[in-house]
Design an enzyme around this catalytic site. Structure first.
Site, PDB file in Angstrom:
ATOM      1  N   VAL A   1       0.841  -1.201   0.000  1.00 28.56           N
ATOM      2  CA  VAL A   1       0.000   0.000   0.000  1.00 28.56           C
ATOM      3  C   VAL A   1       0.877   1.253   0.000  1.00 28.56           C
ATOM      4  CG1 VAL A   1      -1.746   1.321   1.267  1.00 28.56           C
ATOM      5  CG2 VAL A   1      -1.916  -1.169   1.187  1.00 28.56           C
TER       6      VAL A   1
ATOM      7  N   HIS B   1     -14.794   0.083   9.143  1.00 29.18           N
ATOM      8  CA  HIS B   1     -14.196  -0.569   7.979  1.00 29.18           C
ATOM      9  C   HIS B   1     -14.219  -2.069   8.243  1.00 29.18           C
ATOM     10  CE1 HIS B   1     -11.827  -1.032   4.462  1.00 29.18           C
ATOM     11  NE2 HIS B   1     -10.722  -1.345   5.072  1.00 29.18           N
TER      12      HIS B   1
HETATM   13  N1  APR Z   1       7.913   1.029  11.263  1.00 28.62           N
HETATM   14  C1  APR Z   1       7.871   1.227   9.913  1.00 28.62           C
HETATM   15  N2  APR Z   1       7.456   0.281   9.045  1.00 28.62           N
HETATM   16  C2  APR Z   1       7.044  -0.888   9.558  1.00 28.62           C
HETATM   17  C3  APR Z   1       7.039  -1.158  10.954  1.00 28.62           C
HETATM   18  C4  APR Z   1       7.504  -0.137  11.817  1.00 28.62           C
HETATM   19  N3  APR Z   1       7.552  -0.296  13.144  1.00 28.62           N
HETATM   20  N4  APR Z   1       6.579  -2.400  11.136  1.00 28.62           N
HETATM   21  C5  APR Z   1       6.286  -2.906   9.930  1.00 28.62           C
HETATM   22  N5  APR Z   1       6.564  -1.998   8.975  1.00 28.62           N
HETATM   23  C6  APR Z   1       6.432  -2.120   7.522  1.00 28.62           C
HETATM   24  C7  APR Z   1       6.809  -3.501   7.001  1.00 28.62           C
HETATM   25  O1  APR Z   1       8.213  -3.661   6.944  1.00 28.62           O
HETATM   26  C8  APR Z   1       6.161  -3.479   5.617  1.00 28.62           C
HETATM   27  O2  APR Z   1       7.040  -2.987   4.613  1.00 28.62           O
HETATM   28  O3  APR Z   1       5.076  -1.968   7.114  1.00 28.62           O
HETATM   29  C9  APR Z   1       4.981  -2.500   5.775  1.00 28.62           C
HETATM   30  C10 APR Z   1       3.616  -3.160   5.604  1.00 28.62           C
HETATM   31  O4  APR Z   1       3.533  -3.555   4.288  1.00 28.62           O
HETATM   32  P1  APR Z   1       2.724  -4.846   3.772  1.00 28.62           P
HETATM   33  O5  APR Z   1       2.991  -6.005   4.685  1.00 28.62           O
HETATM   34  O6  APR Z   1       3.019  -4.975   2.306  1.00 28.62           O
HETATM   35  O7  APR Z   1       1.216  -4.462   4.014  1.00 28.62           O
HETATM   36  P2  APR Z   1       0.280  -3.611   3.020  1.00 28.62           P
HETATM   37  O8  APR Z   1      -0.421  -4.512   2.091  1.00 28.62           O
HETATM   38  O9  APR Z   1       1.040  -2.453   2.491  1.00 28.62           O
HETATM   39  O10 APR Z   1      -0.827  -3.075   4.054  1.00 28.62           O
HETATM   40  C11 APR Z   1      -0.467  -2.137   5.055  1.00 28.62           C
HETATM   41  O11 APR Z   1      -2.613  -1.113   5.130  1.00 28.62           O
HETATM   42  O12 APR Z   1      -4.648  -1.529   4.085  1.00 28.62           O
HETATM   43  C12 APR Z   1      -3.881  -1.729   5.255  1.00 28.62           C
HETATM   44  O13 APR Z   1      -4.656  -3.876   6.086  1.00 28.62           O
HETATM   45  C13 APR Z   1      -3.575  -3.201   5.503  1.00 28.62           C
HETATM   46  O14 APR Z   1      -2.819  -2.888   7.757  1.00 28.62           O
HETATM   47  C14 APR Z   1      -2.390  -3.100   6.419  1.00 28.62           C
HETATM   48  C15 APR Z   1      -1.688  -1.844   5.919  1.00 28.62           C
END
Ligand code: APR
Length: 326
Positions: free
Chosen positions: A24, A186
């Site tokens: 995202v 949501h």
């Molecule tokens: N600080 C910064 N980044 C972090 C941290 C943190 N403490 N912990 C995790 N992350 C990062 C991860 O390394 C990863 O790159 O958050 C990112 C999450 O990305 P994805 O797993 O690809 O998830 P995504 O599909 O982008 O969804 C993110 O948005 O729509 C919502 O439900 C979905 O909660 C989810 C969020």
């Protein structure tokens, strides 16, 4: 050049920080830069990922015809002076992990992210995207003490876009001619409003029978799960990124668009001390105003049920989570 009363100086290029460089977050960074809205700082906890993504996006600039800077970082100091901060950091549910485990993990991540970001961008407008969205936005607000016009969640724009899509597919019309609106939480208890959803001004209740509308409403309620079911590993990210970008654009360009936004209520719709999806005008100062629609008893009661469930999850999370203080 934009000028906003929130930001005391004339800015040549606004800056948006996206925390979480996952699917995202990285798609949102791409949308913001390629729509030429702002420079973007992409921050993640994993080293190398945001830097690599930023360089990749920078290398596409000549072909995508813009000159916005995209910076990848693991350091909050690089996010300094942002106009908008979007939080997408978090983890998806993994096998063996309960919903409660996920809730606590993401709560810690969101509270930590927003607390660190606000130290460098005290005047920014904050948009939470991490799920469960309504609860995460509440915790982020509580941890920062931000005024309610400057912190909100993204959910209603996405849920409304899904409802819009299903209406357009059913009627075989252009999605741009469909205006759909979904309020509430949501999740399964979201509140799509067919009476206020139209095709070029014509309510869909004039165009579709009740059973068809109910089928489209149900599909909208499970829109996220439908995509997870198809993809098996992973969840939606294109439409979530587009939905967040619509909010960022309305803020940066002071558009005052009327969008369903997860906002803090203080008596509107008969609800208090809760973040839930309601129609809001979004402009350069954030939430300019909340619009109180006339709802039927059934719609009002669905919104209230939605709020009760969010409240229960907030209470449960706070019982188990000591990182929140105000
Ligand atoms: N600080 C910064 N980044 C972090 C941290 C943190 N403490 N912990 C995790 N992350 C990062 C991860 O390394 C990863 O790159 O958050 C990112 C999450 O990305 P994805 O797993 O690809 O998830 P995504 O599909 O982008 O969804 C993110 O948005 O729509 C919502 O439900 C979905 O909660 C989810 C969020």
């Amino acid at each position: 050049m934009i000028y906003s009363p929130s930001f005391p100086v004339l800015c040549h290029s606004p800056r948006v920080t996206v925390i979480g460089a996952g699917r995202v977050g990285s798609t949102l960074a791409q949308r913001i830069a390629e729509k030429n809205l702002a420079d973007v700082v992409l921050l993640d906890i994993v080293e190398g990922i945001p830097q690599g993504l930023a360089l990749d996006l920078m290398e596409a600039r000549g072909m995508e015809l813009h000159n916005r800077k995209i910076i990848g970082t693991n350091n909050y100091a690089d996010t300094s002076g942002s106009h908008v901060v979007v939080i997408t950091a978090g983890f998806p549910r993994k096998p063996g992990m309960s919903r409660d485990d996920l809730l606590l993990m993401n709560a810690k991540i969101v509270v930590e992210s927003v607390t660190k970001a606000i130290a460098y961008s005290p005047n920014a407008i904050y948009i939470v995207v991490t799920n469960p969205l309504d609860v995460m936005t509440y915790l982020a607000w509580q941890a920062t003490g931000l005024p309610r016009d400057r912190i909100m969640g993204m959910a209603g724009v996405l849920d409304s876009a899904r409802f819009q899509t299903f209406i357009a597919m059913e009627l075989e019309v252009a999605p741009t001619d469909v205006n759909a609106i979904v309020l509430g939480s949501h999740g399964d208890l979201m509140v799509p409003l067919p009476r206020y959803s139209t095709v070029n001004g014509i309510p869909i209740t004039e165009l579709l029978d009740a059973a068809t509308i109910e089928r489209l409403v149900e599909r909208t309620r499970h829109g996220g799960a439908e995509i997870v079911g198809l993809m098996q590993s992973g969840s939606a990210f294109f439409a979530p990124a587009s939905s967040t970008c619509v909010m960022v654009e309305s803020i940066l360009l002071n558009q005052s668009r009327l969008l369903p936004v997860t906002a803090y209520l203080q008596g509107e719709y008969g609800l208090k001390d809760i973040f839930i999806g309601v129609p809001c005008h979004l402009a350069s100062d954030g939430i300019e105003r909340i619009l109180e629609l006339n709802l039927t008893d059934a719609e009002r009661s669905a919104l209230s049920t939605s709020a009760q469930v969010i409240r229960k999850i907030i209470d449960k999370t706070q019982e188990n989570f000591v990182g929140v203080s105000r």
